[in-house]
Design an enzyme around this catalytic site. Sequence first.
Site, mmCIF file in Angstrom:
data_model
loop_
_atom_site.group_PDB
_atom_site.id
_atom_site.type_symbol
_atom_site.label_atom_id
_atom_site.label_comp_id
_atom_site.label_asym_id
_atom_site.label_seq_id
_atom_site.Cartn_x
_atom_site.Cartn_y
_atom_site.Cartn_z
ATOM 1 N N ASP A 21 37.599 32.350 51.571
ATOM 2 C CA ASP A 21 36.681 31.408 51.954
ATOM 3 C C ASP A 21 35.367 31.525 52.094
ATOM 4 O OD1 ASP A 21 35.879 28.973 52.001
ATOM 5 O OD2 ASP A 21 36.641 28.527 53.899
ATOM 6 N N ASN A 23 33.206 31.807 49.112
ATOM 7 C CA ASN A 23 32.196 32.336 47.556
ATOM 8 C C ASN A 23 31.248 31.458 47.577
ATOM 9 O OD1 ASN A 23 34.665 34.096 47.587
ATOM 10 N ND2 ASN A 23 35.833 33.010 46.519
ATOM 11 N N ARG A 25 29.858 29.953 50.021
ATOM 12 C CA ARG A 25 28.269 29.423 50.360
ATOM 13 C C ARG A 25 27.521 31.178 49.844
ATOM 14 N NH1 ARG A 25 31.755 28.459 55.014
ATOM 15 N NH2 ARG A 25 33.107 28.213 53.565
ATOM 16 N N TRP A 26 28.593 31.650 50.076
ATOM 17 C CA TRP A 26 27.606 33.170 49.588
ATOM 18 C C TRP A 26 26.728 33.668 48.528
ATOM 19 C CZ3 TRP A 26 27.775 36.660 45.806
ATOM 20 C CH2 TRP A 26 27.440 37.939 45.649
ATOM 21 N N HIS A 38 32.997 33.043 43.413
ATOM 22 C CA HIS A 38 34.389 33.120 42.455
ATOM 23 C C HIS A 38 34.117 34.912 42.262
ATOM 24 C CE1 HIS A 38 35.384 29.442 44.634
ATOM 25 N NE2 HIS A 38 34.974 28.897 43.347
ATOM 26 N N ASN A 69 42.417 22.449 45.073
ATOM 27 C CA ASN A 69 41.497 22.685 44.903
ATOM 28 C C ASN A 69 41.076 21.862 43.360
ATOM 29 O OD1 ASN A 69 41.588 25.957 45.493
ATOM 30 N ND2 ASN A 69 40.370 24.048 46.541
ATOM 31 N N ARG A 189 40.323 26.944 60.479
ATOM 32 C CA ARG A 189 41.911 25.849 59.883
ATOM 33 C C ARG A 189 42.416 26.651 59.065
ATOM 34 N NH1 ARG A 189 37.040 22.877 58.833
ATOM 35 N NH2 ARG A 189 36.659 23.830 55.917
HETATM 36 C C1 FPP Z 1 37.244 29.806 48.671
HETATM 37 O O1 FPP Z 1 35.501 29.731 48.093
HETATM 38 C C2 FPP Z 1 37.500 30.263 47.329
HETATM 39 C C3 FPP Z 1 38.735 29.184 46.289
HETATM 40 C C4 FPP Z 1 38.689 27.218 46.680
HETATM 41 C C5 FPP Z 1 38.557 30.065 45.275
HETATM 42 C C6 FPP Z 1 39.174 31.663 45.223
HETATM 43 C C7 FPP Z 1 39.132 32.013 44.326
HETATM 44 C C8 FPP Z 1 39.033 33.339 44.252
HETATM 45 C C9 FPP Z 1 38.390 34.223 44.412
HETATM 46 C C10 FPP Z 1 39.495 33.807 42.182
HETATM 47 C C11 FPP Z 1 41.123 33.994 41.811
HETATM 48 C C12 FPP Z 1 41.247 35.034 42.914
HETATM 49 C C13 FPP Z 1 42.488 35.603 42.059
HETATM 50 C C14 FPP Z 1 42.863 36.588 43.187
HETATM 51 C C15 FPP Z 1 42.913 35.433 41.147
HETATM 52 P P1 FPP Z 1 35.001 28.379 48.672
HETATM 53 O O2 FPP Z 1 34.780 28.224 46.706
HETATM 54 O O3 FPP Z 1 35.430 26.892 48.982
HETATM 55 O O4 FPP Z 1 33.653 28.499 49.204
HETATM 56 P P2 FPP Z 1 32.426 27.582 49.741
HETATM 57 O O5 FPP Z 1 33.319 26.454 51.296
HETATM 58 O O6 FPP Z 1 31.875 28.183 50.226
HETATM 59 O O7 FPP Z 1 32.514 26.436 48.595
#
Ligand code: FPP
Length: 236
Positions: A21, A23, A25-26, A38, A69, A189
Amino acid sequence: MKKIDKKKDIGNLKHIAFIMDGNGRWAKKRGLPRNVGHKFGYEKMKVVLKRCCELGVPVVSVYAFSTENWNRSKEEVDAIFGIVRDNLVADTPLFQEWNVKISTMGDTSKFPKDLQDALSDIKKSTESNTGTILNLCINYGGRADVCYAVNQVLAKKLAKVTEEELGKHLYGANLPDPDLIVRTSGEQRMSNFLIWQGAYAELLFLKQNWPSMSPKLVDSCITKFKKRNRRFGRVK
Ligand code: FPP
């Protein structure tokens, strides 16, 4: 991975699962689009996987795309699919070098055909690898997982559902249950992740966003896991 780093003892850890989790915000903090977050998240997944391979962790699960998602923008969904289709496939030689076997949990039949083909190709080409299993949870949801299993049990016309029988029909039934579930980004969570299999998992919540993960943080998660007193409902 040719040599396992025996310097660090992983205790009884057989399966570590990550909720990657933070990506978005980063990326936002750096003025970058979410999709770039991502991409960095995927790169960090490889760093974490490599460390787990070095430590001899048998199974690493990552929550790459949840059943919820699909509610994100088409652009973001396509960007995540693009990472699987392009980056994951391009990294096949790396997975071979690390002796990693790729498996999936989740309903991949809902994906575009080329994505389904990419996933089945990478599973096939790594199926005889004997090192760490990288289990991609993709179009995965814990509730959908339980329904999927129940429907299979119903199809067998069994009079009674037992935990053992249901467990045989869940996604990843051949894998050990996760011992440790780690979630980054400060959120605390489960978000519908491995809700059946993780019934007795130890939970760790890290403040760092996923793209800030590091081998050191993996090591510290394992150190903390080893200090946990796992009783599985028993009295010590
Ligand atoms: C959650 O962060 C991350 C995801 C819903 C996607 C994760 C997917 C990857 C890292 C790329 C695909 C990976 C593989 C292994 C094929 P968020 O987007 O919810 O972050 P946020 O809460 O800060 O908005």
